[in-house]
Design a protein around this motif. Structure first.
Motif, PDB file in Angstrom:
ATOM      1  N   MET A 113       1.002  -1.337  -0.142  1.00 33.95           N
ATOM      2  CA  MET A 113      -0.151   0.005  -0.146  1.00 33.95           C
ATOM      3  C   MET A 113       1.019   1.234   0.197  1.00 33.95           C
ATOM      4  O   MET A 113       1.895   1.267   0.723  1.00 33.95           O
ATOM      5  N   ASN A 114       0.501   2.131  -0.723  1.00 35.27           N
ATOM      6  CA  ASN A 114       1.479   3.340  -0.762  1.00 35.27           C
ATOM      7  C   ASN A 114       0.963   4.448   0.012  1.00 35.27           C
ATOM      8  O   ASN A 114      -0.158   4.302   0.604  1.00 35.27           O
ATOM      9  N   PRO A 115       2.134   5.264   0.612  1.00 31.87           N
ATOM     10  CA  PRO A 115       1.650   6.097   1.607  1.00 31.87           C
ATOM     11  C   PRO A 115       0.379   6.923   1.298  1.00 31.87           C
ATOM     12  O   PRO A 115      -0.322   7.426   2.323  1.00 31.87           O
ATOM     13  N   ASP A 116       0.221   7.423   0.147  1.00 35.84           N
ATOM     14  CA  ASP A 116      -1.045   8.132  -0.263  1.00 35.84           C
ATOM     15  C   ASP A 116      -2.431   7.420   0.219  1.00 35.84           C
ATOM     16  O   ASP A 116      -3.077   8.137   0.770  1.00 35.84           O
ATOM     17  N   THR A 117      -2.406   6.107  -0.200  1.00 29.39           N
ATOM     18  CA  THR A 117      -3.565   5.323   0.198  1.00 29.39           C
ATOM     19  C   THR A 117      -3.651   5.230   1.558  1.00 29.39           C
ATOM     20  O   THR A 117      -4.688   5.322   2.120  1.00 29.39           O
ATOM     21  N   LEU A 118      -2.708   5.035   2.323  1.00 28.68           N
ATOM     22  CA  LEU A 118      -2.745   4.891   3.752  1.00 28.68           C
ATOM     23  C   LEU A 118      -3.307   6.053   4.214  1.00 28.68           C
ATOM     24  O   LEU A 118      -4.001   6.060   5.202  1.00 28.68           O
ATOM     25  N   ARG A 119      -2.674   7.302   4.036  1.00 31.51           N
ATOM     26  CA  ARG A 119      -3.200   8.521   4.247  1.00 31.51           C
ATOM     27  C   ARG A 119      -4.602   8.828   4.262  1.00 31.51           C
ATOM     28  O   ARG A 119      -5.392   9.290   5.176  1.00 31.51           O
ATOM     29  N   ASP A 120      -5.097   8.464   3.123  1.00 31.65           N
ATOM     30  CA  ASP A 120      -6.571   8.634   2.841  1.00 31.65           C
ATOM     31  C   ASP A 120      -7.378   7.631   3.817  1.00 31.65           C
ATOM     32  O   ASP A 120      -8.346   8.175   4.056  1.00 31.65           O
ATOM     33  N   ARG A 121      -7.024   6.587   3.930  1.00 32.82           N
ATOM     34  CA  ARG A 121      -7.511   5.279   4.729  1.00 32.82           C
ATOM     35  C   ARG A 121      -7.674   5.995   6.166  1.00 32.82           C
ATOM     36  O   ARG A 121      -8.505   5.846   6.723  1.00 32.82           O
TER      37      ARG A 121
END
Length: 59
Positions: free
Chosen positions: A1-9
């Motif tokens: 999982m990339n950092p942007d996806t993790l931030r969004d979640r």
């Protein structure tokens, strides 16, 4: 999982935390108050663990 996806979640989860806080303010919550408190505690623990694991990840 990339950092942007993790931030969004994480942002999504944090928005649900606010909903739990609003629910907790309901005077007629009854015994459900215990479950809401537990959910808030577990969510806070999860977020603290994420911050420890990914200290450079900003929400």
């Amino acid at each position: 999982m990339n950092p942007d996806t993790l931030r969004d979640r994480l942002r999504f989860v944090l928005s649900k935390r606010e909903s739990l806080l609003q629910l907790l303010e309901q005077p007629d919550l009854g015994t459900l108050r215990i479950d809401v408190n537990q959910a808030l505690e577990e969510l806070d623990e999860l977020l603290a663990e994420v911050q420890r694991t990914f200290p450079d990840l900003e929400s």
